[in-house]
Design a protein around this motif. Structure first.
Motif, PDB file in Angstrom:
ATOM      1  N   SER A  68     -13.945  -2.200  -1.818  1.00  0.00           N
ATOM      2  CA  SER A  68     -13.065  -1.070  -1.482  1.00  0.00           C
ATOM      3  C   SER A  68     -13.519   0.254  -2.095  1.00  0.00           C
ATOM      4  O   SER A  68     -13.130   1.316  -1.645  1.00  0.00           O
ATOM      5  CB  SER A  68     -11.649  -1.359  -1.994  1.00  0.00           C
ATOM      6  N   GLY A  69     -14.315   0.156  -3.148  1.00  0.00           N
ATOM      7  CA  GLY A  69     -14.755   1.382  -3.826  1.00  0.00           C
ATOM      8  C   GLY A  69     -13.779   1.866  -4.878  1.00  0.00           C
ATOM      9  O   GLY A  69     -14.035   2.881  -5.531  1.00  0.00           O
ATOM     10  N   ALA A  87      -5.482   2.057  -3.829  1.00  0.00           N
ATOM     11  CA  ALA A  87      -5.921   2.539  -5.149  1.00  0.00           C
ATOM     12  C   ALA A  87      -7.055   3.548  -4.976  1.00  0.00           C
ATOM     13  O   ALA A  87      -7.069   4.601  -5.629  1.00  0.00           O
ATOM     14  CB  ALA A  87      -6.373   1.366  -6.019  1.00  0.00           C
ATOM     15  N   ALA A  88      -7.992   3.233  -4.093  1.00  0.00           N
ATOM     16  CA  ALA A  88      -9.117   4.148  -3.845  1.00  0.00           C
ATOM     17  C   ALA A  88      -8.593   5.482  -3.298  1.00  0.00           C
ATOM     18  O   ALA A  88      -9.054   6.561  -3.694  1.00  0.00           O
ATOM     19  CB  ALA A  88     -10.100   3.519  -2.868  1.00  0.00           C
ATOM     20  N   GLU A  89      -7.599   5.388  -2.422  1.00  0.00           N
ATOM     21  CA  GLU A  89      -7.007   6.589  -1.808  1.00  0.00           C
ATOM     22  C   GLU A  89      -6.394   7.519  -2.854  1.00  0.00           C
ATOM     23  O   GLU A  89      -6.586   8.718  -2.803  1.00  0.00           O
ATOM     24  CB  GLU A  89      -5.878   6.103  -0.893  1.00  0.00           C
ATOM     25  N   VAL A  90      -5.640   6.943  -3.793  1.00  0.00           N
ATOM     26  CA  VAL A  90      -4.919   7.783  -4.770  1.00  0.00           C
ATOM     27  C   VAL A  90      -5.692   7.938  -6.088  1.00  0.00           C
ATOM     28  O   VAL A  90      -5.208   8.575  -7.012  1.00  0.00           O
ATOM     29  CB  VAL A  90      -3.487   7.248  -5.057  1.00  0.00           C
ATOM     30  N   GLY A  91      -6.875   7.327  -6.179  1.00  0.00           N
ATOM     31  CA  GLY A  91      -7.691   7.456  -7.386  1.00  0.00           C
ATOM     32  C   GLY A  91      -7.209   6.615  -8.560  1.00  0.00           C
ATOM     33  O   GLY A  91      -7.509   6.912  -9.716  1.00  0.00           O
ATOM     34  N   ALA A  92      -6.462   5.541  -8.273  1.00  0.00           N
ATOM     35  CA  ALA A  92      -5.964   4.677  -9.355  1.00  0.00           C
ATOM     36  C   ALA A  92      -6.974   3.565  -9.672  1.00  0.00           C
ATOM     37  O   ALA A  92      -7.774   3.180  -8.819  1.00  0.00           O
ATOM     38  CB  ALA A  92      -4.644   4.034  -8.931  1.00  0.00           C
ATOM     39  N   ALA A  96      -5.408  -4.648   0.356  1.00  0.00           N
ATOM     40  CA  ALA A  96      -4.580  -3.472   0.682  1.00  0.00           C
ATOM     41  C   ALA A  96      -4.325  -2.642  -0.571  1.00  0.00           C
ATOM     42  O   ALA A  96      -4.368  -1.401  -0.537  1.00  0.00           O
ATOM     43  CB  ALA A  96      -3.257  -3.936   1.294  1.00  0.00           C
ATOM     44  N   LEU A  97      -4.070  -3.321  -1.690  1.00  0.00           N
ATOM     45  CA  LEU A  97      -3.865  -2.593  -2.956  1.00  0.00           C
ATOM     46  C   LEU A  97      -5.117  -1.807  -3.326  1.00  0.00           C
ATOM     47  O   LEU A  97      -5.037  -0.668  -3.789  1.00  0.00           O
ATOM     48  CB  LEU A  97      -3.554  -3.588  -4.086  1.00  0.00           C
ATOM     49  N   ALA A  98      -6.272  -2.432  -3.132  1.00  0.00           N
ATOM     50  CA  ALA A  98      -7.529  -1.786  -3.509  1.00  0.00           C
ATOM     51  C   ALA A  98      -7.797  -0.555  -2.646  1.00  0.00           C
ATOM     52  O   ALA A  98      -8.217   0.497  -3.148  1.00  0.00           O
ATOM     53  CB  ALA A  98      -8.675  -2.783  -3.381  1.00  0.00           C
ATOM     54  N   ARG A  99      -7.525  -0.669  -1.354  1.00  0.00           N
ATOM     55  CA  ARG A  99      -7.738   0.491  -0.470  1.00  0.00           C
ATOM     56  C   ARG A  99      -6.803   1.631  -0.869  1.00  0.00           C
ATOM     57  O   ARG A  99      -7.212   2.797  -0.946  1.00  0.00           O
ATOM     58  CB  ARG A  99      -7.500   0.100   0.996  1.00  0.00           C
ATOM     59  N   ALA A 104       0.847  -1.203   0.000  1.00  0.00           N
ATOM     60  CA  ALA A 104       0.000   0.000   0.000  1.00  0.00           C
ATOM     61  C   ALA A 104       0.880   1.250   0.000  1.00  0.00           C
ATOM     62  O   ALA A 104       0.579   2.241  -0.673  1.00  0.00           O
ATOM     63  CB  ALA A 104      -0.932  -0.011   1.208  1.00  0.00           C
ATOM     64  N   GLN A 105       1.993   1.176   0.742  1.00  0.00           N
ATOM     65  CA  GLN A 105       2.917   2.317   0.776  1.00  0.00           C
ATOM     66  C   GLN A 105       3.533   2.550  -0.602  1.00  0.00           C
ATOM     67  O   GLN A 105       3.714   3.691  -1.026  1.00  0.00           O
ATOM     68  CB  GLN A 105       4.010   2.088   1.829  1.00  0.00           C
ATOM     69  N   THR A 106       3.841   1.463  -1.321  1.00  0.00           N
ATOM     70  CA  THR A 106       4.358   1.592  -2.691  1.00  0.00           C
ATOM     71  C   THR A 106       3.370   2.372  -3.552  1.00  0.00           C
ATOM     72  O   THR A 106       3.757   3.259  -4.317  1.00  0.00           O
ATOM     73  CB  THR A 106       4.595   0.182  -3.308  1.00  0.00           C
TER      74      THR A 106
END
Ligand code: NDP
Length: 298
Positions: free
Chosen positions: A142-143, A92-97, A87-90, A47-49
């Motif tokens: 995750s949205g 991704a949602a955070e950064v809009g990817a 974790a990747l999905a959360r 997720a940090q990546t």
């Protein structure tokens, strides 16, 4: 477009390195990569990546794919197949990817004869299918905008594959026994990668969030492992008539002839109408990809 690829050295990941390259800046990682973490066993570092790279799209081609081994290490399989995608999905949602992810027909129980649709009820028979299903569900919950491609019977020219094994055995033995009661479509990693790139271009080019969702992605047609082996051996004989072919009989046998720790679904057929309509694609017959594989191998 900035693309973050995970699992760059797997069957599909290797082909994605080729097919994604023309779309933009590609950052491709494997489990050993540093300083950016590409290790699925460390979901929080992954997720940090994502936060560090801030990609437009994340493509996750890494997974715990050892179906039988998963039965004896469910926690490891769950971390890689469910917790890491979650974790990747959360992130991704955070950064809009967008998140592109791969799943499997093993989410189904393998009953019946008709190709599974995306909306059909799931019912995994083992740990691999169960943890892959949990990964799908976490992504959907995750949205984040996502493309999840369920595929089956994946092969690649690189490394070992079913056709290569059958051709070797056909030169070593007079009689082969091959499973005939599991049906699906052998699907090339190159096809999966090409379709993924096409879909990414369309989804990100239009920023059409309505394309977000679950799609079945396999070659057209269907066969059994026995039909697959027979086709590969016949084609290889045509391509290399002078090789030392020993086989005179390819006998069909039921799945029960080869006991394995994990149960396999008998019906691995996937209906691909949704994918073909949404992205304006025509999926080629499975024989086309297998013939290309053989031409490359021989
Ligand atoms: P591969 O087994 O060829 O590749 C999986 C990749 O995941 C490998 O490169 C492996 O790396 C990597 N990986 C394993 N553990 C980790 C980890 N802890 N961190 C980072 N990477 C890791 O699989 P495919 O290319 O065939 O599969 C791609 C996708 O398609 C997967 O999601 C799979 O579930 C799905 N799928 C595959 C099918 C098949 O028949 N193969 C059928 C249906 C769906 P390493 O080489 O270092 O172990």
């Amino acid at each position: 477009m900035k693309i973050l690829l995970l699992g760059k050295n797997g069957q599909v990941g290797w082909e994605l390195q080729r097919s994604l390259a023309p779309l933009g800046e590609l950052i491709a990682l494997d489990r050993h990569s540093t300083p950016l973490c590409g290790d699925l066993s460390k979901p929080e570092a992954l997720a940090q990546t994502v936060r560090d790279v801030r990609p437009d799209v994340i493509v996750n081609a890494a997974a715990h794919t050892a179906v039988d081994k998963a039965e004896s290490e469910p926690d490891v399989a769950r971390t890689l197949n469910a917790d890491a995608p979650a974790a990747l999905a959360r992130a991704a949602a955070e950064v809009g990817a967008w998140l592109v992810h791969y799943s499997t027909d093993y989410v189904f129980n393998g009953e019946g004869q008709t190709p599974w649709q995306e909306s059909d009820a799931t019912g995994p028979l083992g740990v691999y299918g169960q943890t892959k299903l949990e990964g799908e569900q976490a992504i959907a919950a995750s949205g984040c905008k996502h493309l999840i491609f369920r595929t089956s019977w994946v092969y690649a020219a690189r490394g070992g594959n079913f056709a290569r094994t059958m051709l070797r055995l056909a030169q070593e033995r007079e009689r082969l026994t091959v499973i005939d009661d599991q049906r699906g479509a052998p699907t090339g990693a190159d096809l999966i990668a090409d379709v993924s790139s096409h879909a990414i271009r369309q989804a990100l080019g239009t920023q059409d969030a309505s394309l977000s969702g679950l799609y079945h992605l396999v070659a057209a047609g269907e066969t059994s492992w026995h039909g697959y082996a027979a086709h590969a051996i016949e084609r290889a004989r045509q391509l290399k008539p002078d090789a030392a072919w020993k086989v005179t009989e390819i006998a069909p046998v039921p799945t029960s002839a080869f006991p394995t720790p994990a149960r396999r679904p008998l019906n691995s057929r996937l209906n691909t109408q949704r994918l073909q309509q949404a992205f304006g694609l025509t999926l080629p017959a499975w024989q086309q990809g297998v013939d290309r594989l053989l031409a490359e191998m021989l």
